[in-house]
Design an enzyme around this catalytic site. Structure first.
Site, PDB file in Angstrom:
ATOM      1  N   ASN A   9       0.283  -1.244  -0.454  1.00  0.00           N
ATOM      2  CA  ASN A   9       0.396  -0.479   0.104  1.00  0.00           C
ATOM      3  C   ASN A   9       0.374   1.610  -0.294  1.00  0.00           C
ATOM      4  OD1 ASN A   9      -1.681   2.163   0.650  1.00  0.00           O
ATOM      5  ND2 ASN A   9      -2.025   1.299   2.599  1.00  0.00           N
ATOM      6  N   TRP A  10       0.770   1.609  -1.106  1.00  0.00           N
ATOM      7  CA  TRP A  10       1.779   2.978  -1.396  1.00  0.00           C
ATOM      8  C   TRP A  10       1.610   4.013  -0.718  1.00  0.00           C
ATOM      9  CZ3 TRP A  10       4.013   2.066  -6.689  1.00  0.00           C
ATOM     10  CH2 TRP A  10       4.536   1.590  -7.412  1.00  0.00           C
ATOM     11  N   LYS A  11      -0.050   4.383  -0.444  1.00  0.00           N
ATOM     12  CA  LYS A  11      -0.477   5.903   0.326  1.00  0.00           C
ATOM     13  C   LYS A  11      -0.417   6.647  -0.329  1.00  0.00           C
ATOM     14  CE  LYS A  11      -0.250   3.133   4.867  1.00  0.00           C
ATOM     15  NZ  LYS A  11      -0.255   3.081   6.130  1.00  0.00           N
ATOM     16  N   HIS A  95      -9.607   1.414   4.716  1.00  0.00           N
ATOM     17  CA  HIS A  95      -8.395   1.212   5.942  1.00  0.00           C
ATOM     18  C   HIS A  95      -8.065   2.190   6.782  1.00  0.00           C
ATOM     19  CE1 HIS A  95      -3.797   2.477   6.569  1.00  0.00           C
ATOM     20  NE2 HIS A  95      -3.724   1.148   6.009  1.00  0.00           N
ATOM     21  N   GLU A  97      -6.743   4.391   7.712  1.00  0.00           N
ATOM     22  CA  GLU A  97      -6.902   6.490   7.792  1.00  0.00           C
ATOM     23  C   GLU A  97      -7.912   6.912   7.096  1.00  0.00           C
ATOM     24  OE1 GLU A  97      -2.813   5.796   5.393  1.00  0.00           O
ATOM     25  OE2 GLU A  97      -1.654   4.927   7.000  1.00  0.00           O
ATOM     26  N   GLU A 167      -5.113  -5.136  10.271  1.00  0.00           N
ATOM     27  CA  GLU A 167      -4.291  -3.986  10.575  1.00  0.00           C
ATOM     28  C   GLU A 167      -4.598  -2.535  12.276  1.00  0.00           C
ATOM     29  OE1 GLU A 167      -2.418  -2.587   6.950  1.00  0.00           O
ATOM     30  OE2 GLU A 167      -4.082  -1.578   7.331  1.00  0.00           O
ATOM     31  N   GLY A 173       2.269   2.399  10.235  1.00  0.00           N
ATOM     32  CA  GLY A 173       3.843   3.279  10.365  1.00  0.00           C
ATOM     33  C   GLY A 173       4.234   3.549  11.332  1.00  0.00           C
ATOM     34  N   SER A 213       3.246  -1.682  10.337  1.00  0.00           N
ATOM     35  CA  SER A 213       4.766  -1.608  10.416  1.00  0.00           C
ATOM     36  C   SER A 213       5.617  -3.502  10.157  1.00  0.00           C
ATOM     37  CB  SER A 213       5.167  -1.299  12.154  1.00  0.00           C
ATOM     38  OG  SER A 213       5.275  -0.176  11.799  1.00  0.00           O
ATOM     39  N   GLY A 235       4.792   1.455   4.333  1.00  0.00           N
ATOM     40  CA  GLY A 235       6.353   1.630   4.355  1.00  0.00           C
ATOM     41  C   GLY A 235       7.346   1.121   3.843  1.00  0.00           C
TER      42      GLY A 235
HETATM   43  P1  PGA Z   1       2.475   0.423   7.615  1.00  0.00           P
HETATM   44  O1  PGA Z   1       1.590   0.124   6.925  1.00  0.00           O
HETATM   45  O2  PGA Z   1       3.242  -1.325   7.045  1.00  0.00           O
HETATM   46  O3  PGA Z   1       3.615   1.440   6.810  1.00  0.00           O
HETATM   47  O4  PGA Z   1       2.610   0.280   9.016  1.00  0.00           O
HETATM   48  C1  PGA Z   1       0.539  -1.093   6.866  1.00  0.00           C
HETATM   49  C2  PGA Z   1      -0.791  -0.100   6.115  1.00  0.00           C
HETATM   50  O5  PGA Z   1      -1.317   0.911   6.830  1.00  0.00           O
HETATM   51  O6  PGA Z   1      -1.113  -0.887   5.117  1.00  0.00           O
END
Ligand code: PGA
Length: 251
Positions: A9-11, A95, A97, A167, A173, A213, A235
């Site tokens: 997931n490149w966000k 997600h 976020e 998640e 993150g 993470s 990340g």
């Molecule tokens: P992260 O993100 O690996 O940077 O913690 C995971 C995600 O939000 O899908």
């Protein structure tokens, strides 16, 4: 046999040329990998160019979001068919976020997942508790509600093909990944609730990913647990080297 899924997931990262550069390096580094499904989810703006770059390769394309209506006056939104048309086979839905910053509810997430299926996209539905919820000992309650509401009303076929991503919000993150035992415990719980909803066959077949993470240093511990069908990686998917290492752990 379920094929594990390694999803990046490149966000909101990477310009078009950066995204193409990353996927080009990745494509060459993992061209021999056949036993797992590899997925990259760039920003909308890079989907077209990344799709051109991965054509004919073993890398799949996904979007990070979609809107539930098929078309019309919804300024700024992208429909499931548009996402399909640009070359995606998956879409991340709900997600944390999006739940946190864009106020997506379980109900909306459920509608979006169904809209994804209509466009023959596979939804990756994200669930997970916040730190406060974990500290308040309501993790299982929260997860159960998210499952029952976000994943309701699927056909039996859809219930087997949807992907669930666990998640924990506190692990995203933050560099603070969940302990393998915590992940295993929740994944078992997810399957238990899912079995009540759709039966044992669906609970066995549905792929449950872990995200939060994940990196090449902590993945080997997670891999020891039997109930993790892949990872949703933020990340560590932004660099070809670390994402390749994660992909190769499955070999
Ligand atoms: P992260 O993100 O690996 O940077 O913690 C995971 C995600 O939000 O899908």
């Amino acid at each position: 046999m379920k094929k594990p899924l390694m999803a990046g997931n490149w966000k909101m990262n990477k310009t078009v040329s950066e995204a193409v550069g990353l996927v080009k390096t990745l494509k060459n580094a993992v061209s021999d990998v056949m036993n797992i499904e590899i997925l990259v989810c760039p920003a909308f703006t890079a989907l077209y160019a990344v799709n051109n770059e991965i054509r004919g390769s073993n890398i799949n394309l996904g979007a990070q979001n979609l809107f539930l209506e098929p078309k019309g006056a919804f300024t700024g939104e992208i429909s499931p068919m548009m996402i399909k048309d640009i070359g995606c086979s998956y879409a991340i839905i709900g997600h944390s976020e999006r739940r946190q910053y864009f106020f997506e509810t379980n109900e909306l997430v459920n509608k979006k997942a169904k809209a994804a299926f209509v466009a023959t996209l596979v939804p990756i539905v994200c669930i997970g508790e916040t730190l406060k919820e974990r500290e308040d000992n309501v993790t299982f309650k929260v997860i159960e509600k998210q499952i029952r509401e976000s994943l309701s009303g699927f056909t039996l076929e859809q219930s087997c093909s949807v992907v669930i991503a666990y998640e924990p919000v506190w692990a995203i993150g933050t560099g603070k990944n969940a302990y393998p035992e915590q992940v295993q415990e929740i994944h078992c719980f997810i399957r238990k609730i899912y079995e009540q909803m759709y039966g044992k066959n669906a609970a066995d077949k549905v792929r449950v990913l872990y995200g939060g993470s994940v990196n090449p240093r902590n993945v080997s511990d997670l891999m020891k647990k039997p109930d993790i069908d892949g990872y949703l990686v933020g990340g560590a998917s932004l660099e070809a080297e670390s994402f390749t290492k994660l992909i190769r752990y499955f070999k």
